[in-house]
Scaffold this active site. Structure first.
Site, PDB file in Angstrom:
ATOM      1  N   GLU A 283       1.786   7.208 -16.756  1.00  0.00           N
ATOM      2  CA  GLU A 283       1.831   5.874 -16.152  1.00  0.00           C
ATOM      3  C   GLU A 283       3.167   5.189 -16.440  1.00  0.00           C
ATOM      4  OE1 GLU A 283      -0.553   4.493 -14.070  1.00  0.00           O
ATOM      5  OE2 GLU A 283      -1.175   6.589 -14.178  1.00  0.00           O
ATOM      6  N   TRP A 286       5.571   6.665 -14.018  1.00  0.00           N
ATOM      7  CA  TRP A 286       5.435   6.042 -12.697  1.00  0.00           C
ATOM      8  C   TRP A 286       6.222   4.731 -12.652  1.00  0.00           C
ATOM      9  CZ3 TRP A 286       4.077   7.387  -8.002  1.00  0.00           C
ATOM     10  CH2 TRP A 286       3.160   8.427  -7.790  1.00  0.00           C
ATOM     11  N   TRP A 314       0.553  -2.374  13.253  1.00  0.00           N
ATOM     12  CA  TRP A 314      -0.497  -3.043  12.492  1.00  0.00           C
ATOM     13  C   TRP A 314      -1.182  -4.100  13.345  1.00  0.00           C
ATOM     14  CZ3 TRP A 314      -1.434  -0.439   8.230  1.00  0.00           C
ATOM     15  CH2 TRP A 314      -0.387   0.247   7.599  1.00  0.00           C
ATOM     16  N   ASN A 349      -6.284  -1.584 -12.221  1.00  0.00           N
ATOM     17  CA  ASN A 349      -5.371  -0.751 -11.424  1.00  0.00           C
ATOM     18  C   ASN A 349      -6.100   0.084 -10.379  1.00  0.00           C
ATOM     19  OD1 ASN A 349      -2.569   0.181 -11.005  1.00  0.00           O
ATOM     20  ND2 ASN A 349      -3.434   2.158 -11.546  1.00  0.00           N
ATOM     21  N   TRP A 367       0.774  -3.825   5.230  1.00  0.00           N
ATOM     22  CA  TRP A 367       0.843  -3.793   3.767  1.00  0.00           C
ATOM     23  C   TRP A 367       1.708  -4.901   3.195  1.00  0.00           C
ATOM     24  CZ3 TRP A 367       5.625  -3.263   1.508  1.00  0.00           C
ATOM     25  CH2 TRP A 367       6.667  -2.761   2.303  1.00  0.00           C
ATOM     26  N   TRP A 390       1.719  -0.625  -3.121  1.00  0.00           N
ATOM     27  CA  TRP A 390       1.265  -0.968  -1.780  1.00  0.00           C
ATOM     28  C   TRP A 390       1.720   0.068  -0.753  1.00  0.00           C
ATOM     29  CZ3 TRP A 390      -2.188  -4.005   0.493  1.00  0.00           C
ATOM     30  CH2 TRP A 390      -2.813  -4.964  -0.301  1.00  0.00           C
TER      31      TRP A 390
END
Length: 485
Positions: A283, A286, A314, A349, A367, A390
């Site tokens: 993590e 990331w 969208w 999360n 998004w 996102w």
């Protein structure tokens, strides 16, 4: 004449293991520390009641006390923190000139607006003969430190992580020994004081709705609470109804804990075979990955990482958008997650992924709207990680969730909140619904609902979309990409 320096603190609100502070103290005989409540940032906030501002204010006050204590222990004459309220460019340049420093040092920021601001500050300082230096502090490896064999940034996380781990040596994890040079902390100018939250134009919030201790002590408290739970992190982190995560994200965001210290713990435990530590270290990787992506590809702030995904059409659905924002979707896990965010400024999360998938794949909404909504409400909002998350959920980012893989909000609820404990906490109107129906009460019969005190469409909303139909619409929405691939 003794050399003087000013350390400009921003996302590094601690006086231990601080890169810029260490370099300043080691090189200069009189070192001042300053923090600016930047009106260019604060004035853009939509509310005068902001949990993050209150958290920062409390952390700044503790940092001031910490610097004073550090000075006392080393025999220095003063210490403490100079605090200003105004535009950072003007405040830092004026302060550096008034203090007669030769250098301003700070820890590096990777957001495009911050980079532009720092360039302006550096240019203004150079114009009056003051140097400007920045240092890596909020990440473990940054910018060009992790590149592929072609000398280009990675776009696939697993490959990045392998290279990242290979470079993560003892030097990268070593703390900066600030205490060794603390005797060079300078006394504050006369009359310095920290403005109150009210003087900054803000008011108290419900920060206590989520147990969120501020400052270095708060970060240490949460770290010590997490260490015994690290062993179970790999499995427990996915269940929002359990105490499975570290809750340190806001402290990482504002630098009240050292990323090096956290990673050192994780590396040590991982070497001992602790799977939870290995997962937690991933993590942290990331986090570095998304900072690297933002620095190399600043266009991701407003555009898809992969340009072809900007062609996705969208939907403009104001009614559905408002229902998502207000936790009125009729899907209990989605509504519970959104209420957690609205009430506390925090969202688990796993749920961030689920609600982002629901907005983009079930409701077909851009998004970027969701990313901006999170930016307004998350205590730990960080542009790099928020944007990366996102775009991952919307399938527009690097190494993202494939566009044809779509979270089912009901099965996600059944898997990660099986007994409905999390749902019942934030959606109490469903408290009497049995476990087998808590994930989708719309499937219950009228008499069953009545027995639980639930009236769909009145006490709890009907589902605003049918997931199966929404899934088909999403597959059609992205189908042109499949044709190209």
């Amino acid at each position: 004449m003794p050399s003087r320096a000013l350390v400009w603190m921003r996302r590094d609100l601690r006086c231990v293991d601080n890169a810029a502070l260490y370099h300043a103290l080691r090189r200069h005989e009189h070192v001042f520390c300053a923090f600016v409540f930047d009106t260019d940032i604060l004035d853009a906030l939509p509310s005068r009641s902001d949990r993050r501002v209150e958290f920062i204010h409390a952390s700044v006050r503790e940092l001031d006390e910490g610097l004073r204590a550090l000075a006392r222990h080393s025999g220095a004459p003063g210490g403490g923190l100079i605090v200003r309220h105004g535009a950072a460019l003007r405040c830092i340049v004026e302060l550096a000139s008034q203090l007669g420093v030769q250098e301003v040092l700070t820890n590096r920021d990777y957001e495009p607006d911050a980079i532009a601001r720092d360039e302006q500050v550096a240019n203004a300082l150079h114009a009056i003969g003051i140097s400007f230096s920045d240092y890596k502090d909020q990440v473990l490896l940054d910018r060009d430190e992790v590149l592929n064999q072609q000398g280009k940034p990675y776009s696939v996380f697993t490959r990045y992580k392998r290279a990242w781990l290979a470079k993560l040596d003892e030097f990268q994890l070593k703390a900066y020994p600030v205490e060794r040079y603390a005797r060079n902390l300078a006394a504050l100018p006369e009359g310095e004081s920290i403005p109150t939250l009210e003087q900054l134009g803000f008011e108290k919030t419900n920060l206590t709705a989520l147990p969120l201790p501020a400052g270095m002590q708060g970060g240490e408290q949460l770290l010590q609470d997490f260490l015994p739970r690290m062993e179970a992190y790999k499995e427990a982190r996915d269940f929002p109804g359990r105490k499975g995560v570290s809750y340190l994200s806001v402290h990482l965001r504002f630098g009240t804990v050292s990323i090096r210290r956290l990673a050192a713990y994780a590396v040590q435990r991982a070497a001992q075979g602790c799977e939870g530590a290995q997962t937690w270290l991933s993590e942290l990787a990331w986090r570095d990955f998304y900072f690297m992506i933002l620095w190399h590809h600043p266009h991701v702030v407003t555009q898809a990482y992969r340009p072809e995904y900007d062609r996705v059409s969208w939907d403009d659905e104001p009614t559905l958008w408002q229902a998502w924002c207000e936790a009125r979707t009729g899907y209990p896990l989605i509504d519970a997650a959104m209420r957690q965010l609205l009430q506390t400024g925090y969202m688990h999360n796993r749920l961030r992924m689920v609600v982002a998938s629901f907005l983009t794949k079930d409701l077909g909404i851009d998004w970027r709207l969701g990313e901006r909504f999170f930016a307004r409400h998350l205590n730990d909002y960080d542009l790099a990680a928020n944007n990366g998350g996102w775009q991952w959920a919307a399938s527009t980012g690097c190494d993202a969730q494939p566009w044809f893989r779509i979270f089912n909000p009901v099965t996600q609820s059944q898997r990660f909140d099986p007994d409905g404990a999390f749902i019942r906490r934030y959606v109490p109107e469903l408290a009497r619904v049995p476990d087998r129906h808590i994930h989708y009460p719309a499937a219950m019969k009228a008499r069953e609902l009545a027995a639980c005190g639930v009236r769909l469409g009145e006490t709890y909303p009907m589902p605003i979309v049918d997931h199966a139909r929404a899934r088909q619409r999403t597959l059609m929405r992205f189908s042109f990409l499949g044709e190209e691939e």
